[in-house]
Write an enzyme that holds these catalytic residues in place. Sequence first.
Site, PDB file in Angstrom:
ATOM      1  N   GLN A 127       0.850  -1.204   0.000  1.00  0.00           N
ATOM      2  CA  GLN A 127       0.000   0.000   0.000  1.00  0.00           C
ATOM      3  C   GLN A 127       0.879   1.245   0.000  1.00  0.00           C
ATOM      4  O   GLN A 127       1.906   1.299   0.682  1.00  0.00           O
ATOM      5  CB  GLN A 127      -0.905  -0.003   1.233  1.00  0.00           C
ATOM      6  CG  GLN A 127      -1.732   1.259   1.426  1.00  0.00           C
ATOM      7  CD  GLN A 127      -1.081   2.259   2.379  1.00  0.00           C
ATOM      8  OE1 GLN A 127      -0.303   1.874   3.244  1.00  0.00           O
ATOM      9  NE2 GLN A 127      -1.395   3.538   2.220  1.00  0.00           N
ATOM     10  N   TYR A 129       0.770   5.654   0.241  1.00  0.00           N
ATOM     11  CA  TYR A 129       0.156   6.986   0.276  1.00  0.00           C
ATOM     12  C   TYR A 129       0.959   7.828  -0.689  1.00  0.00           C
ATOM     13  O   TYR A 129       2.158   7.604  -0.893  1.00  0.00           O
ATOM     14  CB  TYR A 129       0.268   7.600   1.675  1.00  0.00           C
ATOM     15  CG  TYR A 129      -0.687   7.052   2.700  1.00  0.00           C
ATOM     16  CD1 TYR A 129      -2.064   7.188   2.549  1.00  0.00           C
ATOM     17  CD2 TYR A 129      -0.209   6.430   3.857  1.00  0.00           C
ATOM     18  CE1 TYR A 129      -2.933   6.708   3.515  1.00  0.00           C
ATOM     19  CE2 TYR A 129      -1.074   5.948   4.821  1.00  0.00           C
ATOM     20  CZ  TYR A 129      -2.440   6.095   4.647  1.00  0.00           C
ATOM     21  OH  TYR A 129      -3.299   5.614   5.589  1.00  0.00           O
ATOM     22  N   THR A 155      -3.784   4.355  -1.623  1.00  0.00           N
ATOM     23  CA  THR A 155      -4.887   4.810  -0.781  1.00  0.00           C
ATOM     24  C   THR A 155      -5.255   6.233  -1.183  1.00  0.00           C
ATOM     25  O   THR A 155      -4.412   7.127  -1.152  1.00  0.00           O
ATOM     26  CB  THR A 155      -4.480   4.741   0.703  1.00  0.00           C
ATOM     27  OG1 THR A 155      -4.149   3.389   0.991  1.00  0.00           O
ATOM     28  CG2 THR A 155      -5.604   5.204   1.615  1.00  0.00           C
ATOM     29  N   SER A 254     -14.009   1.387   0.646  1.00  0.00           N
ATOM     30  CA  SER A 254     -13.485   1.535   2.009  1.00  0.00           C
ATOM     31  C   SER A 254     -13.669   2.961   2.481  1.00  0.00           C
ATOM     32  O   SER A 254     -13.521   3.904   1.700  1.00  0.00           O
ATOM     33  CB  SER A 254     -11.979   1.214   1.992  1.00  0.00           C
ATOM     34  OG  SER A 254     -11.366   1.546   3.225  1.00  0.00           O
ATOM     35  N   HIS A 256     -11.798   3.591   5.195  1.00  0.00           N
ATOM     36  CA  HIS A 256     -10.599   3.607   6.036  1.00  0.00           C
ATOM     37  C   HIS A 256     -10.938   3.194   7.479  1.00  0.00           C
ATOM     38  O   HIS A 256     -10.367   3.699   8.439  1.00  0.00           O
ATOM     39  CB  HIS A 256      -9.993   5.019   6.013  1.00  0.00           C
ATOM     40  CG  HIS A 256      -8.499   5.075   6.056  1.00  0.00           C
ATOM     41  ND1 HIS A 256      -7.748   5.490   4.981  1.00  0.00           N
ATOM     42  CD2 HIS A 256      -7.596   4.802   7.039  1.00  0.00           C
ATOM     43  CE1 HIS A 256      -6.459   5.486   5.320  1.00  0.00           C
ATOM     44  NE2 HIS A 256      -6.343   5.066   6.564  1.00  0.00           N
ATOM     45  N   GLY A 288     -13.854  -2.677   6.238  1.00  0.00           N
ATOM     46  CA  GLY A 288     -14.554  -1.886   7.238  1.00  0.00           C
ATOM     47  C   GLY A 288     -15.592  -2.697   7.974  1.00  0.00           C
ATOM     48  O   GLY A 288     -16.650  -3.025   7.426  1.00  0.00           O
ATOM     49  N   GLY A 289     -15.278  -3.065   9.208  1.00  0.00           N
ATOM     50  CA  GLY A 289     -16.271  -3.698  10.067  1.00  0.00           C
ATOM     51  C   GLY A 289     -16.509  -5.170   9.805  1.00  0.00           C
ATOM     52  O   GLY A 289     -17.461  -5.727  10.352  1.00  0.00           O
TER      53      GLY A 289
HETATM   54  C1  FNR Z   1      -5.349   1.615   9.202  1.00  0.00           C
HETATM   55  N1  FNR Z   1      -5.707   1.782   7.863  1.00  0.00           N
HETATM   56  C2  FNR Z   1      -4.746   2.159   6.956  1.00  0.00           C
HETATM   57  N2  FNR Z   1      -5.075   2.246   5.622  1.00  0.00           N
HETATM   58  C3  FNR Z   1      -4.144   2.566   4.717  1.00  0.00           C
HETATM   59  O1  FNR Z   1      -4.464   2.611   3.532  1.00  0.00           O
HETATM   60  N3  FNR Z   1      -2.854   2.829   5.107  1.00  0.00           N
HETATM   61  C4  FNR Z   1      -2.456   2.773   6.403  1.00  0.00           C
HETATM   62  O2  FNR Z   1      -1.288   3.003   6.729  1.00  0.00           O
HETATM   63  C5  FNR Z   1      -3.432   2.435   7.374  1.00  0.00           C
HETATM   64  N4  FNR Z   1      -3.094   2.363   8.696  1.00  0.00           N
HETATM   65  C6  FNR Z   1      -4.032   1.912   9.608  1.00  0.00           C
HETATM   66  C7  FNR Z   1      -3.643   1.743  10.927  1.00  0.00           C
HETATM   67  C8  FNR Z   1      -4.549   1.240  11.848  1.00  0.00           C
HETATM   68  C9  FNR Z   1      -4.126   1.035  13.271  1.00  0.00           C
HETATM   69  C10 FNR Z   1      -5.875   0.927  11.439  1.00  0.00           C
HETATM   70  C11 FNR Z   1      -6.876   0.369  12.398  1.00  0.00           C
HETATM   71  C12 FNR Z   1      -6.262   1.124  10.141  1.00  0.00           C
HETATM   72  C13 FNR Z   1      -7.082   1.439   7.417  1.00  0.00           C
HETATM   73  C14 FNR Z   1      -7.194  -0.038   7.046  1.00  0.00           C
HETATM   74  O3  FNR Z   1      -6.452  -0.344   5.894  1.00  0.00           O
HETATM   75  C15 FNR Z   1      -8.634  -0.474   6.769  1.00  0.00           C
HETATM   76  O4  FNR Z   1      -9.204   0.357   5.788  1.00  0.00           O
HETATM   77  C16 FNR Z   1      -9.538  -0.469   8.002  1.00  0.00           C
HETATM   78  O5  FNR Z   1      -8.814  -0.810   9.166  1.00  0.00           O
HETATM   79  C17 FNR Z   1     -10.666  -1.489   7.775  1.00  0.00           C
HETATM   80  O6  FNR Z   1     -11.572  -1.460   8.799  1.00  0.00           O
HETATM   81  P1  FNR Z   1     -11.592  -2.491  10.046  1.00  0.00           P
HETATM   82  O7  FNR Z   1     -11.468  -3.905   9.515  1.00  0.00           O
HETATM   83  O8  FNR Z   1     -10.464  -2.112  10.925  1.00  0.00           O
HETATM   84  O9  FNR Z   1     -12.923  -2.205  10.653  1.00  0.00           O
END
Ligand code: FNR
Length: 362
Positions: A127, A129, A155, A254, A256, A288-289
Site C-alpha cells: 500500500q 500513500y 490509498t 473503504s 478507512h 470496514g467492520g
Molecule cells: C489503518 N488503515 C490504513 N489504511 C491505509 O491505507 N494505510 C495505512 O497506513 C493504514 N493504517 C491503519 C492503521 C490502523 C491502526 C488501522 C486500524 C487502520 C485502514 C485499514 O487499511 C482499513 O481500511 C480499516 O482498518 C478497515 O476497517 P476495520 O477492519 O479495521 O474495521
Amino acid sequence: MGPLTLAGIERAARAELPPEIWDFIEGGSGAERTMAANPEMFGRYALRPRTLVDVSVCSLAQTLLGSLLELPVGIAPMAYHRLVDPEGETATARAAGRAGALLVAGIFASRTLEEIAAAATGPLWLQLYWLRRRDALAALIERAEAAGFGALMLTVDAPRIGHRLRDLRNGFAVPPQIRAVNLDPALMAASHRADAGSSGIADHAREQFDPTLTWDDLAWIRERSRLPLVLKGILTAEDARLAAEHGVDAVVVSNHGGRQLDGALPGLAALPEVVEALPPDFPVLLDGGVRSGTDIAVALALGARAVLVGRPVLWGLATGGEAGAARVLTLLRDELEHTMALLGRPRLAELNRTALAPWPVS
Ligand code: FNR
C-alpha cells in the site's frame, strides 16, 4: 479454550495494550459515526439458505490479479505492526501465509519490505500513500517489484488525516523505537512528536502527504511499474467509473475503517453502486467492520470479490503474535466455510444477490 469469536480476541487485546496504543488502533474520526456504522450495516441483511445441495466440499480459493488467495480475505494495510508485537509485520506475514490470506503491507510498515517478503509464503501487495517526495515513492515501488510484491494499492481517501479525536486528546506520537523503516527517517520525524492537542500522525501527514493528487497523476505510477494498481478508498459510482477509465485494475470500497471522513457512507452501503458502475468482472474488494464469516458472505453476495480485515488482525497479533493473527484468519475462514455450507452455496460464485434478503425485523 481461547476466544471463539473476534469479539473475544478484541476484549483480550484491549486488556493487553496501553490505552494510547489501543485508542490509536481502535479509534475513528470525528464522532465515530462512520466507524460505528461499518459493522452495523452487515446486520441489515438476512441470508436465504438453500437446501438439499451437496456441501461436502466448500471451495474458498480464487485467483485475484494474478495472486492465488486460499480464502477471499486479506489483511488491510495498517501502519506500524510493531506497536502491538515486537516482531511486527514479519509475524503478520507468516500468519497470513499459514492461513492462505493476502497481506497488504503498509507504506508505514515497521519492518523492511525485504524482511516482509522473506517471511511471506502467500500473496503480498504494497500500500502507498502519495507522498510529496515522489523520489521516495519511486524508490519504494522499485523495491517492492524487486522483492516480489504482487500489486500496488494506492490509498486515495487520505489527502490529509481525519480528525481522530482520541489521538489528539492523547497527544499521540509514534514511540521513538518503532519506525517506518522503509522511508528516510527525515521524512518520518513529525510522526514521532506531538504537542499537547496535536497528533504526530496528523502533523506528519500535513507535512508529507501530497494533497494536490488527481486522477491524471496515476499515469506517473503506471510509468514506473507494471504491477497491477488497486485504488483503496472508493465509495461512489462516479469514482468507480473514473478508476476503470484510468486503467486501474481493482478498487477497494473503504472508508478507512471510519478513520477519515466521519459521516461517510459505510462501505457495505456503497458497495452495490460501485459494483454496478463497473464492468462485470472488475475486481471490487471491501473493508470496514468485517468481523465474522457471515459478514464476509454478505459482502461477497453484494459483489465483493474479497474482503480486507484491519483491526482484528492487530488484536490477534497483540494477544498471541503470529499464532494470534493466524487464529483470527482461521476463525474467519472456518466461519465462512460453515456459512457457505449451511447456506447451500459451496462455491464463491454462488454467493450472489439471491443469497440475500433485507433483515426482516427493524
Ligand atoms: C489503518 N488503515 C490504513 N489504511 C491505509 O491505507 N494505510 C495505512 O497506513 C493504514 N493504517 C491503519 C492503521 C490502523 C491502526 C488501522 C486500524 C487502520 C485502514 C485499514 O487499511 C482499513 O481500511 C480499516 O482498518 C478497515 O476497517 P476495520 O477492519 O479495521 O474495521
